[in-house]
Design a protein around this motif. Sequence first.
Motif, mmCIF file in Angstrom:
data_model
loop_
_atom_site.group_PDB
_atom_site.id
_atom_site.type_symbol
_atom_site.label_atom_id
_atom_site.label_comp_id
_atom_site.label_asym_id
_atom_site.label_seq_id
_atom_site.Cartn_x
_atom_site.Cartn_y
_atom_site.Cartn_z
ATOM 1 N N ALA A 244 0.743 -1.208 -0.170
ATOM 2 C CA ALA A 244 -0.132 -0.081 -0.092
ATOM 3 C C ALA A 244 0.907 1.188 -0.090
ATOM 4 C CB ALA A 244 -0.871 0.060 1.141
ATOM 5 N N GLU A 245 0.263 2.517 -0.251
ATOM 6 C CA GLU A 245 1.338 3.515 -0.568
ATOM 7 C C GLU A 245 0.745 4.709 0.616
ATOM 8 O OE1 GLU A 245 2.469 5.357 -4.307
ATOM 9 O OE2 GLU A 245 3.211 3.271 -4.966
ATOM 10 N N CYS A 246 1.727 5.345 1.135
ATOM 11 C CA CYS A 246 1.215 6.406 1.973
ATOM 12 C C CYS A 246 1.387 7.531 0.635
ATOM 13 C CB CYS A 246 2.380 6.800 2.847
ATOM 14 S SG CYS A 246 2.674 5.595 4.133
ATOM 15 N N ARG A 247 0.074 8.294 1.257
ATOM 16 C CA ARG A 247 -0.099 9.786 0.513
ATOM 17 C C ARG A 247 -0.059 10.880 1.424
ATOM 18 N NH1 ARG A 247 -2.671 9.340 -4.706
ATOM 19 N NH2 ARG A 247 -2.342 11.737 -4.471
ATOM 20 N N LEU A 248 0.589 11.891 0.987
ATOM 21 C CA LEU A 248 0.809 13.083 1.720
ATOM 22 C C LEU A 248 -0.213 14.116 1.040
ATOM 23 C CD1 LEU A 248 2.358 13.519 4.081
ATOM 24 C CD2 LEU A 248 4.012 14.953 2.763
ATOM 25 N N GLU A 249 -1.443 14.417 1.662
ATOM 26 C CA GLU A 249 -2.016 15.379 0.959
ATOM 27 C C GLU A 249 -1.682 16.719 1.457
ATOM 28 O OE1 GLU A 249 -4.193 14.530 -1.337
ATOM 29 O OE2 GLU A 249 -4.268 12.231 -0.901
ATOM 30 N N ALA A 438 6.469 -0.655 8.511
ATOM 31 C CA ALA A 438 7.149 0.560 8.265
ATOM 32 C C ALA A 438 5.934 1.203 7.591
ATOM 33 C CB ALA A 438 8.012 0.579 7.149
ATOM 34 N N GLN A 439 5.041 0.755 6.752
ATOM 35 C CA GLN A 439 3.941 1.440 6.089
ATOM 36 C C GLN A 439 3.138 1.740 7.183
ATOM 37 O OE1 GLN A 439 2.403 2.043 3.278
ATOM 38 N NE2 GLN A 439 0.231 2.283 4.106
ATOM 39 N N LEU A 440 2.652 0.979 8.302
ATOM 40 C CA LEU A 440 1.825 1.478 9.309
ATOM 41 C C LEU A 440 2.384 2.672 10.079
ATOM 42 C CD1 LEU A 440 -0.626 -0.267 10.840
ATOM 43 C CD2 LEU A 440 0.845 -0.654 12.186
ATOM 44 N N ILE A 441 3.587 2.656 10.437
ATOM 45 C CA ILE A 441 4.019 3.583 11.227
ATOM 46 C C ILE A 441 4.055 5.083 10.375
ATOM 47 C CG2 ILE A 441 6.311 4.467 12.165
ATOM 48 C CD1 ILE A 441 6.947 1.436 12.944
ATOM 49 N N ARG A 442 4.397 4.776 8.979
ATOM 50 C CA ARG A 442 4.496 6.292 8.304
ATOM 51 C C ARG A 442 2.890 6.559 8.201
ATOM 52 N NH1 ARG A 442 8.269 3.230 4.181
ATOM 53 N NH2 ARG A 442 10.069 3.530 5.265
ATOM 54 N N GLN A 443 2.234 5.695 8.090
ATOM 55 C CA GLN A 443 0.794 6.103 8.059
ATOM 56 C C GLN A 443 0.272 6.951 9.322
ATOM 57 O OE1 GLN A 443 -1.067 6.371 4.812
ATOM 58 N NE2 GLN A 443 -2.140 7.704 5.921
ATOM 59 N N ALA A 444 0.859 6.440 10.355
ATOM 60 C CA ALA A 444 0.351 7.020 11.573
ATOM 61 C C ALA A 444 0.979 8.467 11.761
ATOM 62 C CB ALA A 444 0.988 6.126 12.873
ATOM 63 N N PHE A 466 11.292 11.037 1.705
ATOM 64 C CA PHE A 466 10.638 11.427 0.650
ATOM 65 C C PHE A 466 9.205 11.163 0.403
ATOM 66 C CE2 PHE A 466 14.725 13.179 -1.242
ATOM 67 C CZ PHE A 466 14.496 13.968 -1.846
ATOM 68 N N ILE A 467 8.875 10.287 1.350
ATOM 69 C CA ILE A 467 7.586 9.731 1.517
ATOM 70 C C ILE A 467 6.707 10.521 2.653
ATOM 71 C CG2 ILE A 467 5.650 7.902 2.013
ATOM 72 C CD1 ILE A 467 7.806 6.082 0.914
ATOM 73 N N VAL A 468 7.329 10.961 3.763
ATOM 74 C CA VAL A 468 6.632 11.352 4.886
ATOM 75 C C VAL A 468 6.837 12.826 4.960
ATOM 76 C CG1 VAL A 468 6.292 9.232 6.022
ATOM 77 C CG2 VAL A 468 8.159 10.946 6.530
ATOM 78 N N SER A 469 7.872 13.466 4.206
ATOM 79 C CA SER A 469 8.057 14.940 4.574
ATOM 80 C C SER A 469 7.297 16.116 3.656
ATOM 81 C CB SER A 469 9.617 15.220 4.606
ATOM 82 O OG SER A 469 10.388 14.144 5.318
#
Lengths: 515, 306
Positions: A244-249, A438-444, A466-469
């Motif tokens: 699954a992918e994390c998205r930063l809106e 890792a995906q779960l933590i980033r989403q949190a 680059f995913i979460v910032s």
Amino acid sequence: MSEPIESPPRLVLTGITKRYPSVVANESVDLTVRRGEIHALMGENGAGKSTLMKIVYGVVRPDAGYIRWEGRYETIASPAQARRMGIGMVFQHFSLFETLTVAQNIALALDTRMSNAVLATRISEVSERYGLPIDPHRLVHSMSVGERQRVEIVRCLLQEPKLLIMDEPTSVLTPQAVRVLFHTLRNLAAEGCSILYISHKLDEIRELCDRATVLRGGKVSGTAIPREETNDSLARLMIGSELAECRLEPNKTGEVMLAVRELTQAAADPFGTSLADVCLDVRAGEILGIAGVSGNGQKELLAALSGETLTAAGSIELGGRPAGQLNPAARRALGLTFVPEERMGRGAVPPMSLASNALLTGARNGMVRNGLVRTDSMREFARDVIARFNVKCGDERSVASSLSGGNLQKYIVGRETLLKPKVMIVAQPTWGVDVGAAQLIRQALIDLRDQGVALLVVSEELDELFIVSDRLCVLARGRLSPPVRLADTSVEQIGLWMSGQFGAQAGEEATHAAA
Amino acid sequence: MSPFVPMVQSTVVAATPLIFAALGETIVEKSGVLNLGIEGMMLVGAIAGFAATLATGNAGIGFVAGAAAGTAMALIFAVLTISLQTNQVATGLALTLFGIGLSAFVGHDLAGMPLPGMEGVTFPVLTSLPLVGELLFHYDPMVYGSIILLIAVMWFLERSHAGLKMRAIGESPAVAHSIGHPVVLIRYLAVMFGGATSGIAGAYLSEVQTPMWAEGMSAGKGWIALALVVFGTWRPGRVVLGAYLFGGVTVLQLFAQGIGLNVPAEFLSMLPYAATVVVLVIICRDPKTILLNQPASLGRSFYPGT
């Protein structure tokens, strides 16, 4: 597996099995490495890659299975024997002695004795030939991580190995250093040296490796030619499901919640890094990522932010109030929560239960009344964390040290998240954590940001930042680069900054911006 | 005649057993093992050396016996801490208590018997030089032995490949093991070496310094040797310097008591300990020196199985 062309393959593993009291690390693993081939060994953390490599290098004995080396069956009893056979290994956590010089470190690992002068010449020869410049007389503790890796590689190359094992070599390197390393590895392979390349980074494997063997849960889940695969297909082999992918809106940011103003501080640890004129601010509802290779002041900055080392009162502001002289508990009272890099010992007390560990930082969230611990609410809180963050453990009474690193990290991140912070500081959020967790933590983290929390994330993994910032800074040699919006930068630029080249001008801009 | 010459001479004699014990412990700790049993090993060495010399009339045999007894004590410690991975601090303390008791038990009937002491070495020409001869060339062989030991230990730690291996093991046994060095074997050898020198140090007390046996005659010198190693930041030169300093102040305060200074004797007796600690702390307070020289794995058990 294809047939050997002229001569037998360099290394063939057949049915290798290794059991530990609580887990099966490897179960009938087959693996073939040909001559002059760069062979990837892929898998998530805990898939059994490291155990398998330790077996090949003679550190661990397999319970069952055969090792065939250049066509002959062999029992590899010790690392010394492995080296005599022509197997070299570059460890993930470097096996160097910090208080010794480069030449002494190398002399310790050589089986043939030579005089210091001869050794120094040989080191220079090899390092020149493969483009790995190192000074034989330097003390290791004064070297950067990239330089240390060079020492490890040169140490292996001095023994003219036929098989070089690299255990996650790029996790500590800047993108530019990764280029140099790949160039060296390709040269080596062209000379006929086989390379067994352990990694979970899909892009790198597709770029560098000729073939790949994928491990999942200790078993081989498939083999592939990485160039012909996509990241998705490789990931499926590795974790058995889609990523699954994390998205930063886009998000509206608020007040500055955490600010650092011209923080200059000499390191207390003589091997540490001093901070020079660090300025940053983090607004409510944004994530500021701090990139950089560990040892560039990360530890010192985190200690100053958490309150473990005190600074001038005005150099750190929490929610607009000077906090430099406040201890960690006082800062937490202002709404700060903190996930340290070391889980055992700093994030959690290993021999205590998860519930007691919740009390550790959550004491003021209704778990204590009139100086007495309210066991029920403490346990309820712990159960809540376990359920929401999918922590795999017995129950809230399990002791922290019984959890795997990734699960404990989920628990700690969950605990700090559910304490309803206004500001949260996270160090290496997914270090040693498998892809799913890792995906779960980033989403949190992203969810917290969307709820208006100010987050500061320090990480060595550029991909992750680059995913979460929302914005990125780089910490290099104790200096912090000016922040950039993610859209305005590239991996190349950040990589360049990671080696410290963001210049005086940029530094001034940052000062102005902060002022 | 001024008291200068006898003061220097007594200083050297007072420092020699400390040098033996402390240099041995330096080696032990550089391999990552903390042996707090020096005091016990010294006492057992003292009684063994005394008894052997009494029986044979040969001081040399006494020292061999002392070294052997110290080594045997160290071997007990090594088996417990290295093979069975017991706690090094607790085991070392137990070794000291055991040594105190064992030496008292064995030496019960020997207390008070005199020994002739050890002859000085005579160097041709040199010994008869005025002043210099008395200051430098007038001692028993073990004094020169302690200097040779210092040079040997320095050479071993700084120059030899075996010494490099040992330092590496002291810094990180796990890494050394992963490159294939025999951690357990080398630690055994280091601990036994430390036992031998502690035994010699003890024998020096009962054969040379005060040629007789008395219960508990090491009087805390084993602990001083331990402190010298730490405050000397594991560097042999500084450790020996500290030993001479301690010896010097000990002798000085004895002279001071002798001429009847109006200072409480207890205060003077305290001086050597306080002075040694203060001076060495001042010399070695640089944290970088400490970090670079302190064996990182000191006192921690090593489990070879991965």
